[in-house]
Design a protein around this motif. Structure first.
Motif, PDB file in Angstrom:
ATOM      1  N   GLN A 186     -23.520  -5.744  -7.517  1.00 36.05           N
ATOM      2  CA  GLN A 186     -23.569  -6.826  -8.508  1.00 36.05           C
ATOM      3  C   GLN A 186     -22.225  -6.956  -9.230  1.00 36.05           C
ATOM      4  N   ASP A 187     -21.633  -5.814  -9.538  1.00 40.02           N
ATOM      5  CA  ASP A 187     -20.311  -5.827 -10.194  1.00 40.02           C
ATOM      6  C   ASP A 187     -19.263  -6.464  -9.288  1.00 40.02           C
ATOM      7  N   LEU A 188     -19.354  -6.207  -7.983  1.00 37.20           N
ATOM      8  CA  LEU A 188     -18.397  -6.790  -7.038  1.00 37.20           C
ATOM      9  C   LEU A 188     -18.508  -8.308  -7.010  1.00 37.20           C
ATOM     10  N   VAL A 189     -19.733  -8.818  -7.003  1.00 40.28           N
ATOM     11  CA  VAL A 189     -19.925 -10.276  -7.019  1.00 40.28           C
ATOM     12  C   VAL A 189     -19.353 -10.870  -8.304  1.00 40.28           C
ATOM     13  N   LYS A 190     -19.592 -10.190  -9.438  1.00 39.45           N
ATOM     14  CA  LYS A 190     -19.034 -10.667 -10.718  1.00 39.45           C
ATOM     15  C   LYS A 190     -17.509 -10.678 -10.668  1.00 39.45           C
ATOM     16  N   ASN A 191     -16.943  -9.631 -10.063  1.00 37.20           N
ATOM     17  CA  ASN A 191     -15.494  -9.539  -9.964  1.00 37.20           C
ATOM     18  C   ASN A 191     -14.927 -10.672  -9.107  1.00 37.20           C
ATOM     19  N   LEU A 192     -15.582 -10.975  -7.994  1.00 38.78           N
ATOM     20  CA  LEU A 192     -15.137 -12.073  -7.127  1.00 38.78           C
ATOM     21  C   LEU A 192     -15.273 -13.423  -7.837  1.00 38.78           C
ATOM     22  N   LYS A 193     -16.308 -13.526  -8.643  1.00 37.73           N
ATOM     23  CA  LYS A 193     -16.498 -14.763  -9.409  1.00 37.73           C
ATOM     24  C   LYS A 193     -15.393 -14.931 -10.440  1.00 37.73           C
ATOM     25  N   ARG A 209      -9.401 -10.306  -0.798  1.00 40.27           N
ATOM     26  CA  ARG A 209      -9.232  -9.324   0.277  1.00 40.27           C
ATOM     27  C   ARG A 209      -9.124  -7.922  -0.302  1.00 40.27           C
ATOM     28  N   LYS A 210      -8.336  -7.788  -1.363  1.00 48.15           N
ATOM     29  CA  LYS A 210      -8.136  -6.473  -1.966  1.00 48.15           C
ATOM     30  C   LYS A 210      -9.445  -5.931  -2.553  1.00 48.15           C
ATOM     31  N   SER A 211     -10.212  -6.784  -3.216  1.00 44.65           N
ATOM     32  CA  SER A 211     -11.485  -6.344  -3.810  1.00 44.65           C
ATOM     33  C   SER A 211     -12.470  -5.894  -2.733  1.00 44.65           C
ATOM     34  N   ILE A 212     -12.521  -6.618  -1.629  1.00 44.35           N
ATOM     35  CA  ILE A 212     -13.446  -6.265  -0.537  1.00 44.35           C
ATOM     36  C   ILE A 212     -13.011  -4.964   0.125  1.00 44.35           C
ATOM     37  N   GLU A 213     -11.705  -4.785   0.328  1.00 39.80           N
ATOM     38  CA  GLU A 213     -11.201  -3.546   0.934  1.00 39.80           C
ATOM     39  C   GLU A 213     -11.524  -2.333   0.064  1.00 39.80           C
ATOM     40  N   GLU A 214     -11.337  -2.482  -1.254  1.00 41.49           N
ATOM     41  CA  GLU A 214     -11.628  -1.374  -2.164  1.00 41.49           C
ATOM     42  C   GLU A 214     -13.120  -1.057  -2.183  1.00 41.49           C
ATOM     43  N   GLU A 260       0.839  -1.203   0.000  1.00 44.54           N
ATOM     44  CA  GLU A 260       0.000   0.000   0.000  1.00 44.54           C
ATOM     45  C   GLU A 260       0.875   1.255   0.000  1.00 44.54           C
ATOM     46  N   LYS A 261       1.951   1.241   0.779  1.00 47.19           N
ATOM     47  CA  LYS A 261       2.850   2.396   0.863  1.00 47.19           C
ATOM     48  C   LYS A 261       3.647   2.559  -0.430  1.00 47.19           C
ATOM     49  N   ILE A 262       4.034   1.455  -1.056  1.00 51.36           N
ATOM     50  CA  ILE A 262       4.726   1.511  -2.354  1.00 51.36           C
ATOM     51  C   ILE A 262       3.850   2.235  -3.376  1.00 51.36           C
ATOM     52  N   ARG A 263       2.570   1.849  -3.414  1.00 52.58           N
ATOM     53  CA  ARG A 263       1.646   2.488  -4.361  1.00 52.58           C
ATOM     54  C   ARG A 263       1.498   3.968  -4.049  1.00 52.58           C
ATOM     55  N   GLY A 264       1.436   4.295  -2.755  1.00 51.38           N
ATOM     56  CA  GLY A 264       1.198   5.679  -2.365  1.00 51.38           C
ATOM     57  C   GLY A 264       2.370   6.612  -2.614  1.00 51.38           C
ATOM     58  N   LEU A 265       3.610   6.092  -2.529  1.00 51.67           N
ATOM     59  CA  LEU A 265       4.785   6.958  -2.641  1.00 51.67           C
ATOM     60  C   LEU A 265       5.466   6.900  -4.013  1.00 51.67           C
ATOM     61  N   SER A 266       5.037   5.988  -4.870  1.00 49.33           N
ATOM     62  CA  SER A 266       5.644   5.899  -6.209  1.00 49.33           C
ATOM     63  C   SER A 266       5.447   7.188  -7.001  1.00 49.33           C
ATOM     64  N   VAL A 269       4.256  -5.213 -10.660  1.00 50.98           N
ATOM     65  CA  VAL A 269       3.815  -3.859 -10.300  1.00 50.98           C
ATOM     66  C   VAL A 269       3.023  -3.912  -9.000  1.00 50.98           C
ATOM     67  N   ALA A 270       3.364  -3.059  -8.049  1.00 50.37           N
ATOM     68  CA  ALA A 270       2.672  -3.027  -6.755  1.00 50.37           C
ATOM     69  C   ALA A 270       1.182  -2.775  -6.959  1.00 50.37           C
ATOM     70  N   GLY A 271       0.361  -3.590  -6.324  1.00 56.19           N
ATOM     71  CA  GLY A 271      -1.081  -3.407  -6.406  1.00 56.19           C
ATOM     72  C   GLY A 271      -1.756  -4.194  -7.506  1.00 56.19           C
ATOM     73  N   VAL A 272      -0.976  -4.849  -8.376  1.00 48.42           N
ATOM     74  CA  VAL A 272      -1.558  -5.653  -9.457  1.00 48.42           C
ATOM     75  C   VAL A 272      -1.498  -7.120  -9.046  1.00 48.42           C
ATOM     76  N   LEU A 273      -2.657  -7.689  -8.746  1.00 48.49           N
ATOM     77  CA  LEU A 273      -2.732  -9.111  -8.415  1.00 48.49           C
ATOM     78  C   LEU A 273      -3.259  -9.878  -9.629  1.00 48.49           C
ATOM     79  N   GLU A 274      -3.474 -11.174  -9.450  1.00 47.08           N
ATOM     80  CA  GLU A 274      -3.744 -12.037 -10.603  1.00 47.08           C
ATOM     81  C   GLU A 274      -4.961 -11.592 -11.416  1.00 47.08           C
ATOM     82  N   ALA A 275      -6.068 -11.325 -10.740  1.00 49.77           N
ATOM     83  CA  ALA A 275      -7.294 -10.961 -11.472  1.00 49.77           C
ATOM     84  C   ALA A 275      -7.080  -9.690 -12.286  1.00 49.77           C
ATOM     85  N   ARG A 276      -6.426  -8.688 -11.691  1.00 49.27           N
ATOM     86  CA  ARG A 276      -6.163  -7.439 -12.386  1.00 49.27           C
ATOM     87  C   ARG A 276      -5.177  -7.661 -13.537  1.00 49.27           C
ATOM     88  N   ALA A 277      -4.173  -8.504 -13.301  1.00 47.47           N
ATOM     89  CA  ALA A 277      -3.174  -8.785 -14.342  1.00 47.47           C
ATOM     90  C   ALA A 277      -3.839  -9.420 -15.567  1.00 47.47           C
TER      91      ALA A 277
END
Length: 1021
Positions: A575-582, A613-618, A357-363, A943-951
């Protein structure tokens, strides 16, 4: 001193409205005396008469030209001004500059008043003129302005050249022997381009009166007059071609460079003049405004930054309640070190998620201000770090990686490059093996580098005196909180306010106003539904539960009895969040989340995958989710504040709540700039009432050293690395070092049976027995100078950060592996890379694999190896967790641990020549375990903040490399990638740019090193 800012720092308003307000551009002619007058296009008045043809005379070209200031000719005005003031024989340089350049310059830029920072009170400046000049500079470097506002960009090249000539002309008679050196110093800091702003560089010089000698006056009168200069410049406008290079860009670079130079000088001289923004360029405050929405600093933040101890570079501990704004102060200190003192900085954070989180914030700050941000977490990080030629590095590390980094800097004799070490959550010194590692790290820095400053911060410190003695630090504390926190406890259906002034600690507040049916009373005996419906869905709420299972049960129960109207709140986004988790689960989604998310409710604990976890936090941060049922780990992790925090019970698992944990949990209540108050409600059973009364009114727990309690990761690990790094190689030197640790400070409390020297002696003898050290430990008073040396196994152990409890077992496993390493698949390698410390938590399901009568530790490790093997093959946590009947969170944690251990194993093998074969194999395996995705996605996941689904989303959209991301337009990303906010898009692009810059710098450093001519070539001396 600077004037403190008392206003609220963050403003609650949409991002579109957060742009800095600007004064309307004046249309008055007085603002542009050097621009030609344009005829009105509005059709008013007769058209201008045709000019005479073929009149190329320079003398007549501007003869009847009227200025915007009035009816007099601009040239006539300039001529009058020049003659009027040059007649004064006693005129000093300052007056001359204000009259000539000042009159011309006043039309180009309008002076603005910017009260952004508490640091900008003019009294700290050496002259009012300098303050005005700094404001003027800030206008030029403000990147948020519209192009039309950068008026210098529109000036013809001849006029810009004219300003340069005027600067040189003024310099000719401005110099004096005693000021020449200083002026050259200032000029050199802005050698990219000259401008009238150069006159603002040295307030001390400007305030010194100077008289013209008759010779100087004579020379001045002989030079070409100002009128002739201006006429020549205006004539050249018609002939000069437009410059291809943006002058605005050059001016911005020059001014930023000059401000950094001046700030460095101010800090080096320990002057009260702290510069535009606490010794930093004014661009820094613009970045805080643009990237964080921070308008002003709190009064305590200003006071802390202005502490005399900080000016003298003493170590500092500061403590404030959660959400008080501690991190911003640390970030300003970090930027001072990187930009002004030109030193590297290490920032130690407790968890991988916070590091990322700090890497993303200070880049973004790194990209704009020219420093590198490097991640040291999990399996990431280079040892030793690359030594940069120009740019300085900010290392953001977990506790374990921070220790390994410090070891590598000491070994390469580069620890003095580290100018500042910032430790967040300093109270973790008292928490188990991680606390022991943190203590070791800080003790080594204190002992080996006298010039490295240490700054620690925490919200929960009690025995500060011990910590001050250990860190040799000053202490600053404040009870400030941007949002008032109101503490309550609930017993049955009554809510009491926490009041330490009363006899029993509680005062009656109110009764719950919620009608419960007998059925609902049985389902919800703690009245959680009544408490949450008072705030959701319009406000956010957190429920801290003792266990992971309890989190899921509470989330399900709440949704079961919520009214259907709750489903309508931001329905499309849910609804979009559920689709994203799916999508994250490759078609699978947790049934509990599928049931609760439509109501805006979810759970949050370690049983989730990183992506989930990241999707729920966002979703919670953006308000799509309004209620989270979570475990205590969220309180110490990423920042997710709420209007109301409910503690389901005063327990964490089966242990009664500690005061530190309680404070961290309730500290999440209240969001600065959004809520006017925050509330915490602790649900108490009658049997726990007396315990809770003691809890809320007791002081915070003391922080004690863990070097003795965590023997193999504490005391023995420290002794081994002291000898290996040659910090201390005799018993006397080791004793001397240990006296400077927190254990040394607290030895009378922690070790009553044995003295510190006896404990050290026992530890060294144990290491010699294990074959990690060589030497003899003599009796006290006899040959105490006997030198200890480290064995190859000992060196591999401390450099690989291997737990001493497993180092000999690991060596035997690797040795045995060489006898018949199976490379048909990576199963054998995965077995060697499976962490030893996770086997005890594994309970194999022998319905899948037959029982075997062998060592349970070996069998458990093999079973976990099968789990990892399937993960690497399938890269799908959901499928593997179902196949092995494990929670997906457990599988995720196993994968993270294996990646980290594989990295340690690699460093271990690098130190032992006999294990050369493992080096190449483990390098690739570490990368596979770190990302656990298809090979083509790895560059994006770096890249900091990019996990598998986003990649996957980015790759499918055509962003297939790091360069694609670094050069992407955030607005385009938002349109092409689903569920991506503007803030996330900007952070991804900034992080990619930073990573690309870091890799390019590393290659450049390698080239420079290869081309460097050796100084010890034979025959050259």
């Amino acid at each position: 001193m600077a004037e403190p800012s008392l206003g609220v720092r963050r403003k609650s308003r949409p991002s579109s409205e957060r742009k800095r307000s600007r004064a309307p551009v004046q249309s008055s002619a007085a603002n542009s005396p050097v621009a030609p007058k344009r005829p009105s296009s509005g059709g008013e008045g007769p058209p201008p008469a045709e000019p005479p043809c073929c009149n190329d005379s320079e003398e007549d070209m501007f003869g009847d030209y009227d200025s915007f200031c009035g009816n007099d000719s601009l040239l006539a005005q300039v001529d009058d001004i020049e003659h009027k003031y040059l007649q004064d024989k006693n005129m000093n340089v300052k007056a001359a500059r204000e009259i000539t350049v000042g009159n011309l310059q006043s039309g180009i830029h309008q002076k603005k008043q910017d009260n952004f920072s508490a640091s900008e009170k003019p009294s700290v400046l050496k002259a009012d003129e300098e303050a005005a000049c700094q404001v003027h500079d800030r206008d030029l470097v403000d990147g948020s302005r519209e192009p039309a506002e950068s008026l210098l960009d529109d000036l013809p090249s001849s006029q810009l050249l004219y300003f340069e000539k005027m600067n040189e002309l003024s310099s000719a008679f401005r110099m004096s022997p005693d000021s020449k050196g200083r002026s050259e110093c200032v000029n050199s800091s802005s050698d990219k381009i000259r401008s009238p702003l150069s006159y603002c560089a040295d307030a001390e010089h400007r305030n010194r009166p100077m008289d013209f000698s008759s010779d100087t006056k004579c020379v001045l009168l002989k030079t070409e007059s100002l009128k002739d200069h201006l006429k020549s410049a205006m004539t050249g406008n018609a002939k000069a071609q437009t410059l291809q290079v943006s002058k605005t860009k050059q001016l911005k670079e020059a001014i930023l460079s000059e401000e950094i130079f001046v700030a460095r000088k101010a800090i080096e001289s320990s002057s009260v003049d702290i510069g535009p923004f606490y010794g930093l360029p004014s661009k820094v405050k613009d970045l805080f405004r643009q990237l964080r929405g921070i308008e002003t600093l709190y009064e305590w933040q200003h006071d802390c930054l202005m502490l005399e101890s900080l000016q003298q570079r003493k170590n500092l501990i500061y403590s404030l309640p959660t959400s008080g704004g501690k991190t911003l102060v640390a970030e300003i200190m970090i930027l001072q070190e990187l930009l002004c003192r030109q030193k590297d900085v290490l920032m130690i954070l407790p968890y991988v998620a916070i590091v990322q989180e700090k890497i993303r914030g200070l880049s973004s700050f790194g990209i704009e201000l020219g420093f590198l941000v490097e991640e040291y977490a999990g399996s990431k990080g280079r040892f030793p770090p690359i030594k940069r030629r120009v740019k300085k590095s900010l290392y953001i590390a977990t506790i374990e990686k921070g220790h390994a980094l410090v070891n590598s800097l000491i070994e390469t004799e580069r620890i003095s490059d580290l100018g500042l070490v910032v430790v967040d959550e300093l109270h973790m010194l008292g928490e188990g093996s991680r606390g022991a590692i943190l203590e070791i790290t800080l003790a080594k820095i204190l002992y080996t580098s006298k010039n490295t400053q240490i700054v620690g911060m925490s919200a929960t410190l009690n025995n500060v005196g011990d910590l001050q003695k250990f860190l040799r630090a000053e202490y600053y504390t404040n009870n400030f909180r941007p949002v008032e926190l109101k503490e309550y406890v609930k017993i049955r259906d009554t809510i009491y306010a926490v009041d330490s002034k009363t006899e029993n600690g509680f005062t009656f507040s109110r009764l719950l106003n919620f009608k419960y049916s007998s059925y609902l009373e049985k389902a919800d005996p703690d009245h959680i539904i009544a408490l949450v419906t008072e705030v959701i869905p319009n406000y956010s709420c957190l429920i801290f539960c003792p266990t992971k299972k309890n989190c899921e049960n509470v989330a399900s129960m709440v949704c079961k009895y919520l009214k259907k109207e709750f489903r309508a709140h931001r329905e499309k986004e849910k609804q979009d969040l559920v689709k994203n988790l799916k999508s994250i689960g490759n078609g699978s989604v947790c049934p509990v989340l599928k049931q609760t998310i439509p109501f805006g409710v979810a759970y949050h604990h370690s049983g989730l995958t990183n992506d989930e976890r990241k999707s729920i936090e966002e979703a919670y941060s953006s308000g799509v989710l309004c209620l989270l049922a979570c475990t205590a780990t969220l309180a110490a992790g990423v920042n997710l504040p709420a209007r109301r925090v409910i503690l389901r019970a005063p327990y964490v698992a089966n242990d009664f709540l500690k005061k530190n944990q309680y404070k961290q949990m309730i500290g999440r209540a209240g969001r600065a700039g959004i809520d006017d108050a925050g509330e915490s409600i602790l649900i108490v059973q009658e049997k726990d009432k007396h315990l809770v009364r003691d809890l809320v009114n007791s002081p915070l727990e003391n922080c004690y050293s863990n070097l003795l309690l965590e023997l193999t990761k504490g005391m023995q690990s420290l002794l081994l690395s002291l000898v290996g790094l040659k910090i201390a190689v005799t018993c006397d030197e080791v004793n001397n070092f240990m006296c400077g640790t927190l254990l040394g400070v607290q030895q009378q409390l922690l070790s009553k049976e044995k003295s510190l020297s006896e404990l050290i002696k026992d530890g060294l003898e144990n290491l010699i027995e294990k074959g990690l050290l060589k030497g003899r430990i003599s009796e006290k008073g006899h040959n105490s100078e006997c030198t200890l040396t480290i064995t190859p196994l000992g060196k591999a152990t401390y450099k690989g950060s291997i737990d001493l409890a497993y180092c000999n077992l690991l060596y035997r496993d690797l040795k045995k592996g060489l006898e018949g390493l199976i490379l048909e698949s990576n199963l054998h390698l995965l077995y060697l890379a499976t962490p030893y410390d996770v086997t005890s938590s594994c309970s194999p399901d022998w319905m899948i694999y037959l029982r075997q009568n062998v060592d349970s530790a070996v069998v458990n490790r093999l079973y976990l190896t099968f789990v990892l093997y399937n993960l690497v093959k399938e890269t799908n946590i959901w499928n593997v967790s179902e196949k092995f009947n494990m929670s997906r969170g457990y599988v995720q944690n196993l994968l993270n641990s294996a990646a980290s251990f594989a990295s340690c194993l690699l460093h271990f093998c690098e130190e032992l020549e006999e294990f050369w074969v493992y080096k190449a194999l483990l390098t690739e395996l570490t990368k596979q375990l770190t990302y656990c995705v298809k090979t083509e996605l790895i560059p994006l996941m770096e890249v900091a903040g990019v996990l598998e689904a986003r990649a996957k989303q980015l790759y499918n959209a055509g962003y297939k490399t790091l360069a694609h991301l670094a050069n992407a337009n955030p607005e385009t990303l938002i349109k092409m990638i689903e569920h991506l906010s503007r803030r996330q898009a900007k952070q991804i692009v900034s992080s990619a740019k930073m990573l690309l810059s870091e890799k390019a710098e590393a290659l450049q450093e390698e080239v420079e090193e290869l081309l460097k001519v050796p100084t010890d070539i034979p025959g050259t001396h």
